[in-house]
Design a protein around this motif. Structure first.
Motif, PDB file in Angstrom:
ATOM      1  N   LEU A 294      33.710  14.137  79.856  1.00  0.00           N
ATOM      2  CA  LEU A 294      33.471  12.781  79.345  1.00  0.00           C
ATOM      3  C   LEU A 294      32.019  12.636  78.885  1.00  0.00           C
ATOM      4  CD1 LEU A 294      36.259  12.186  80.512  1.00  0.00           C
ATOM      5  CD2 LEU A 294      35.330  10.155  81.597  1.00  0.00           C
ATOM      6  N   ARG A 295      31.116  13.193  79.695  1.00  0.00           N
ATOM      7  CA  ARG A 295      29.678  13.102  79.343  1.00  0.00           C
ATOM      8  C   ARG A 295      29.403  13.843  78.038  1.00  0.00           C
ATOM      9  NH1 ARG A 295      29.124  14.618  85.121  1.00  0.00           N
ATOM     10  NH2 ARG A 295      29.169  12.615  86.205  1.00  0.00           N
ATOM     11  N   ALA A 296      29.967  15.052  77.918  1.00  0.00           N
ATOM     12  CA  ALA A 296      29.747  15.839  76.691  1.00  0.00           C
ATOM     13  C   ALA A 296      30.326  15.105  75.487  1.00  0.00           C
ATOM     14  CB  ALA A 296      30.400  17.214  76.831  1.00  0.00           C
ATOM     15  N   GLY A 297      31.509  14.488  75.675  1.00  0.00           N
ATOM     16  CA  GLY A 297      32.140  13.754  74.575  1.00  0.00           C
ATOM     17  C   GLY A 297      31.315  12.555  74.167  1.00  0.00           C
ATOM     18  N   ALA A 298      30.835  11.814  75.174  1.00  0.00           N
ATOM     19  CA  ALA A 298      30.049  10.608  74.879  1.00  0.00           C
ATOM     20  C   ALA A 298      28.761  10.979  74.138  1.00  0.00           C
ATOM     21  CB  ALA A 298      29.724   9.878  76.187  1.00  0.00           C
ATOM     22  N   ALA A 299      28.113  12.059  74.579  1.00  0.00           N
ATOM     23  CA  ALA A 299      26.846  12.467  73.952  1.00  0.00           C
ATOM     24  C   ALA A 299      27.057  12.948  72.520  1.00  0.00           C
ATOM     25  CB  ALA A 299      26.197  13.576  74.779  1.00  0.00           C
ATOM     26  N   ALA A 300      28.275  13.376  72.207  1.00  0.00           N
ATOM     27  CA  ALA A 300      28.543  13.946  70.880  1.00  0.00           C
ATOM     28  C   ALA A 300      28.918  12.877  69.850  1.00  0.00           C
ATOM     29  CB  ALA A 300      29.679  14.962  70.982  1.00  0.00           C
ATOM     30  N   LEU A 301      29.247  11.660  70.339  1.00  0.00           N
ATOM     31  CA  LEU A 301      29.712  10.618  69.416  1.00  0.00           C
ATOM     32  C   LEU A 301      28.551   9.946  68.694  1.00  0.00           C
ATOM     33  CD1 LEU A 301      32.447   8.797  71.558  1.00  0.00           C
ATOM     34  CD2 LEU A 301      32.816  10.052  69.411  1.00  0.00           C
ATOM     35  N   ARG A 302      28.773   9.577  67.446  1.00  0.00           N
ATOM     36  CA  ARG A 302      27.797   8.721  66.760  1.00  0.00           C
ATOM     37  C   ARG A 302      27.925   7.322  67.352  1.00  0.00           C
ATOM     38  NH1 ARG A 302      30.642   5.084  64.174  1.00  0.00           N
ATOM     39  NH2 ARG A 302      32.539   5.633  63.031  1.00  0.00           N
ATOM     40  N   ARG A 303      26.953   6.467  67.062  1.00  0.00           N
ATOM     41  CA  ARG A 303      27.014   5.092  67.546  1.00  0.00           C
ATOM     42  C   ARG A 303      28.334   4.440  67.086  1.00  0.00           C
ATOM     43  NH1 ARG A 303      22.102   0.969  67.419  1.00  0.00           N
ATOM     44  NH2 ARG A 303      21.047   2.893  67.945  1.00  0.00           N
ATOM     45  N   GLY A 304      29.063   3.853  68.008  1.00  0.00           N
ATOM     46  CA  GLY A 304      30.342   3.207  67.654  1.00  0.00           C
ATOM     47  C   GLY A 304      31.509   4.183  67.513  1.00  0.00           C
ATOM     48  N   GLY A 305      31.233   5.479  67.707  1.00  0.00           N
ATOM     49  CA  GLY A 305      32.315   6.472  67.627  1.00  0.00           C
ATOM     50  C   GLY A 305      33.302   6.280  68.777  1.00  0.00           C
ATOM     51  N   ARG A 306      34.523   6.789  68.607  1.00  0.00           N
ATOM     52  CA  ARG A 306      35.559   6.516  69.608  1.00  0.00           C
ATOM     53  C   ARG A 306      36.076   7.775  70.291  1.00  0.00           C
ATOM     54  NH1 ARG A 306      40.010   2.973  66.919  1.00  0.00           N
ATOM     55  NH2 ARG A 306      39.558   4.246  65.095  1.00  0.00           N
ATOM     56  N   MET A 307      36.381   7.588  71.566  1.00  0.00           N
ATOM     57  CA  MET A 307      36.895   8.703  72.374  1.00  0.00           C
ATOM     58  C   MET A 307      38.294   8.327  72.855  1.00  0.00           C
ATOM     59  SD  MET A 307      34.848  10.700  75.224  1.00  0.00           S
ATOM     60  CE  MET A 307      34.584   9.640  76.603  1.00  0.00           C
ATOM     61  N   PHE A 308      39.222   9.271  72.783  1.00  0.00           N
ATOM     62  CA  PHE A 308      40.591   9.048  73.267  1.00  0.00           C
ATOM     63  C   PHE A 308      40.912  10.137  74.269  1.00  0.00           C
ATOM     64  CE2 PHE A 308      40.153   7.353  69.044  1.00  0.00           C
ATOM     65  CZ  PHE A 308      40.683   6.077  69.173  1.00  0.00           C
ATOM     66  N   LEU A 309      41.328   9.720  75.467  1.00  0.00           N
ATOM     67  CA  LEU A 309      41.599  10.726  76.481  1.00  0.00           C
ATOM     68  C   LEU A 309      42.836  10.377  77.284  1.00  0.00           C
ATOM     69  CD1 LEU A 309      40.441  10.089  79.778  1.00  0.00           C
ATOM     70  CD2 LEU A 309      38.542   9.480  78.293  1.00  0.00           C
ATOM     71  N   VAL A 310      43.444  11.424  77.843  1.00  0.00           N
ATOM     72  CA  VAL A 310      44.555  11.218  78.766  1.00  0.00           C
ATOM     73  C   VAL A 310      44.177  11.866  80.086  1.00  0.00           C
ATOM     74  CG1 VAL A 310      45.798  13.339  78.076  1.00  0.00           C
ATOM     75  CG2 VAL A 310      47.063  11.427  79.078  1.00  0.00           C
ATOM     76  N   ALA A 311      44.618  11.241  81.185  1.00  0.00           N
ATOM     77  CA  ALA A 311      44.307  11.798  82.504  1.00  0.00           C
ATOM     78  C   ALA A 311      45.404  11.405  83.476  1.00  0.00           C
ATOM     79  CB  ALA A 311      42.964  11.246  83.001  1.00  0.00           C
ATOM     80  N   ASN A 312      45.531  12.155  84.561  1.00  0.00           N
ATOM     81  CA  ASN A 312      46.431  11.747  85.636  1.00  0.00           C
ATOM     82  C   ASN A 312      45.967  10.376  86.121  1.00  0.00           C
ATOM     83  OD1 ASN A 312      47.002  14.546  85.380  1.00  0.00           O
ATOM     84  ND2 ASN A 312      48.046  14.401  87.345  1.00  0.00           N
ATOM     85  N   ARG A 313      46.927   9.520  86.455  1.00  0.00           N
ATOM     86  CA  ARG A 313      46.568   8.139  86.791  1.00  0.00           C
ATOM     87  C   ARG A 313      45.570   8.030  87.930  1.00  0.00           C
ATOM     88  NH1 ARG A 313      51.620   4.155  86.610  1.00  0.00           N
ATOM     89  NH2 ARG A 313      50.304   3.226  88.192  1.00  0.00           N
TER      90      ARG A 313
END
Ligand SMILES: C[S@@+](CC[C@H](N)C(=O)[O-])C[C@H]1O[C@@H](n2cnc3c(N)ncnc32)[C@H](O)[C@@H]1O
Length: 345
Positions: A294-313
């Motif tokens: 999650l940290r790597a994904g967040a750091a890679a996004l431009r401002r306002g970029g979006r992340m979509f993830l699935v995880a065990n509940r």
């Protein structure tokens, strides 16, 4: 003190430690050798003739950092000694026996080590039946067993195991996978749920973290023609090989395939990040690995970029998204999984 610490570190990998014990106690050739599933150990330091194959990037990095030579593909050639630390899946293990057999010189020795709770006794029996008998030791809840190639092994059985390798179709898809990779021979149910809830028409530059054999990227590309580039980051070289084949028909955008440890960070400026983060390291659950994704994904996004993830509940990733100052919402959930969309601040 230093010796004590080194010892403690070694038993954190009991199969490797048991392999070293067997190696130390036996009369094995110490010139040229091949280590399949290579992991570093102080007892191997300075062994110049030892080559390694390790398809998992973080382990391959630590193997090379320890001064050994290695590759992401099993090398050709024949060795007087083949060491083997198998993975966990049945087909991967049996195919590994064939892989090892094909790299063994006449009269060479194959030495394998496995944890008891990963089927060591059963697989030892399989190898014993194919070779006429193995010599075995037990320690650290593991078994290390070895056998010398005397030229009268059951070649039909090794041929059967050889066939377990290579690319195999995933039923009801146009995709292939190979033994040992995540979700071999099927689509992961969590990833399927995420794919159903990815927005249509994502555009720009996208990263797929822990891309596996490319299922999520393929799904996204088939519904979002506005994507100009997608980068697949994956630690398992075998999965990435499958992904190359599975995405070969998508020629409308640039595709990057990266054999990479996501926890070390990725490139940046992405408009979107998709992931089904891993949460197992070695044999245990490790939520921190998912959080690193999650940290790597967040750091890679431009401002306002979006992340979509699935995880065990039950995996508490929401607090991590909060710490990253991402606005998030749950898009969907079923009895097992949840799909979350988060936006970079
Ligand atoms: C839950 S699976 C998802 C795979 C794929 N996205 C799918 O949907 O089928 C997680 C993936 O992350 C990969 N992985 C594990 N640790 C990694 C790391 N440190 N860096 C990159 N990939 C990693 C695994 O090999 C696995 O393919």
């Amino acid at each position: 003190m230093r010796a004590k610490l080194a010892h403690r570190a070694a038993v954190s990998d009991p199969a490797l430690e048991t392999l070293m014990l067997a190696l130390d106690g036996g009369d094995f050739p110490r010139g040229e050798g091949l280590f399949l599933g290579a992991r570093p150990h102080p007892a191997l330091d300075g062994w110049k003739g030892l080559s390694g194959w390790q398809p998992l990037k973080p382990l391959a990095d630590s193997w090379e950092k320890a001064g050994h030579s290695g590759s992401a593909e099993p090398p050709g050639g024949r060795w007087p000694l083949v060491l083997f630390l198998p993975g966990k899946a049945r087909d991967e293990i049996l195919h590994g026996f064939a892989l090892a057999r094909d790299r063994l010189a006449d009269g060479g020795v194959l030495l394998v080590s496995m944890a008891n709770d990963e089927g060591a006794a059963r697989f030892e029996k399989e190898l014993a039946a194919a070779t006429g008998g193995v010599t075995s030791i037990q320690k650290h809840k593991c078994r290390a067993f070895h056998v010398r190639n005397d030229g009268v092994w059951d070649e039909a059985r090794f041929e059967e195991w050889r066939q377990l390798g290579g690319f195999h179709p995933v039923p009801d898809t146009n995709h292939v996978t190979q033994a040992g990779v995540f979700s071999h021979g099927r689509v992961d149910a969590g990833s399927a749920l995420l794919a159903r809830h990815l927005p249509r028409g994502l555009s720009g530059k996208i990263a797929d973290l822990g891309a596996g054999w490319g299922f999520l990227s393929a799904e996204l590309l088939s519904t979002s023609p506005g994507i100009s580039r997608i980068d697949l980051y994956e630690a398992d070289a075998r999965a990435l090989e499958c992904a190359r084949l599975n995405l070969a028909s998508h020629s409308g955008c640039e595709i990057g395939f990266h054999w990479h440890d996501v926890t070390t960070g990725i490139g940046n400026g992405y408009d979107g990040v998709i992931m089904n983060p891993p949460f197992h390291r070695g044999s245990g659950t490790d939520l921190e690995l998912g959080r690193d994704f999650l940290r790597a994904g967040a750091a890679a996004l431009r401002r306002g970029g979006r992340m979509f993830l699935v995880a065990n509940r039950q995996l508490a990733y929401e607090s991590c998204l909060g710490e990253l100052r991402m606005a998030w919402r749950k898009l969907a959930e079923d009895a097992t999984y949840k799909v979350i969309a988060a936006t970079a601040p």
